[in-house]
Motif scaffolding. Structure first.
Motif, short mmCIF file in Angstrom:
data_model
loop_
_atom_site.label_atom_id
_atom_site.label_comp_id
_atom_site.label_asym_id
_atom_site.label_seq_id
_atom_site.Cartn_x
_atom_site.Cartn_y
_atom_site.Cartn_z
N GLU A 167 80.60 140.81 46.91
CA GLU A 167 79.42 140.54 46.08
C GLU A 167 78.13 140.73 46.87
O GLU A 167 77.18 141.35 46.39
CB GLU A 167 79.48 139.13 45.51
N ARG A 168 78.10 140.19 48.07
CA ARG A 168 76.91 140.33 48.92
C ARG A 168 76.64 141.79 49.26
O ARG A 168 75.50 142.25 49.26
CB ARG A 168 77.06 139.52 50.20
N GLY A 169 77.69 142.51 49.57
CA GLY A 169 77.54 143.93 49.89
C GLY A 169 77.02 144.73 48.71
O GLY A 169 76.14 145.58 48.87
N ALA A 170 77.52 144.45 47.52
CA ALA A 170 77.07 145.14 46.32
C ALA A 170 75.60 144.83 46.04
O ALA A 170 74.82 145.71 45.66
CB ALA A 170 77.93 144.76 45.12
N LEU A 195 69.82 146.55 46.26
CA LEU A 195 68.46 146.43 46.78
C LEU A 195 68.02 147.71 47.48
O LEU A 195 66.90 148.19 47.30
CB LEU A 195 68.35 145.24 47.73
N GLU A 196 68.91 148.27 48.29
CA GLU A 196 68.59 149.53 48.99
C GLU A 196 68.33 150.66 48.00
O GLU A 196 67.39 151.45 48.17
CB GLU A 196 69.74 149.91 49.92
N THR A 197 69.15 150.73 46.97
CA THR A 197 68.98 151.77 45.95
C THR A 197 67.67 151.58 45.20
O THR A 197 66.95 152.55 44.95
CB THR A 197 70.17 151.75 44.98
N ALA A 198 67.36 150.34 44.87
CA ALA A 198 66.10 150.05 44.18
C ALA A 198 64.91 150.49 45.03
O ALA A 198 63.95 151.08 44.51
CB ALA A 198 66.02 148.57 43.84
N LYS A 199 64.95 150.21 46.32
CA LYS A 199 63.86 150.62 47.21
C LYS A 199 63.67 152.13 47.20
O LYS A 199 62.54 152.64 47.20
CB LYS A 199 64.13 150.14 48.63
N LYS A 200 64.78 152.86 47.19
CA LYS A 200 64.69 154.32 47.17
C LYS A 200 64.07 154.82 45.87
O LYS A 200 63.21 155.70 45.89
CB LYS A 200 66.08 154.94 47.36
N PHE A 201 64.48 154.26 44.75
CA PHE A 201 63.92 154.68 43.47
C PHE A 201 62.43 154.36 43.40
O PHE A 201 61.64 155.16 42.90
CB PHE A 201 64.66 154.01 42.30
N ALA A 227 64.83 148.18 37.46
CA ALA A 227 65.54 146.94 37.13
C ALA A 227 66.60 147.18 36.07
O ALA A 227 67.73 146.69 36.17
CB ALA A 227 64.56 145.88 36.66
N LEU A 228 66.25 147.97 35.08
CA LEU A 228 67.19 148.25 33.99
C LEU A 228 68.38 149.08 34.47
O LEU A 228 69.53 148.78 34.17
CB LEU A 228 66.46 148.97 32.85
N CYS A 229 68.10 150.13 35.23
CA CYS A 229 69.16 151.04 35.64
C CYS A 229 70.08 150.48 36.72
O CYS A 229 71.26 150.79 36.77
CB CYS A 229 68.55 152.35 36.13
N ILE A 230 69.52 149.65 37.60
CA ILE A 230 70.32 149.13 38.71
C ILE A 230 70.86 147.74 38.40
O ILE A 230 71.66 147.20 39.13
CB ILE A 230 69.50 149.16 40.02
#
Length: 78
Positions: A36-39, A44-50, A61-64
């Protein structure tokens, strides 16, 4: 074998069985928490990239599937 010895053996067997179940359950719970923590960290990393590519916090927020408040905080810290 006396009654007291039989009871002591039965208690020990119960303790041993409980201990093994506790170890197994603890290990499974630890793995689950780690996944869960890893996911969450990956999200968070993916959100930062977007956000770095200019996507809106609402879209991210919606997509991730992260809370909008979390994404807004990430957007402010970039």
């Amino acid at each position: 074998m006396t009654w007291a010895v039989k009871m002591a053996d039965a208690r020990y067997d119960g303790y041993e069985e409980g201990f093994e179940k506790g170890i197994t359950t603890g290990r499974e719970e630890g793995i689950s928490i780690g996944l869960e923590r890893g996911a969450y960290q990956k999200a968070l990393e993916t959100a930062k990239k977007f956000l770095a590519y200019g996507d809106s916090p609402e879209k991210v927020a919606l997509c991730i599937d992260l809370p909008l408040e979390t994404v807004l905080e990430l957007a402010q810290t970039k």
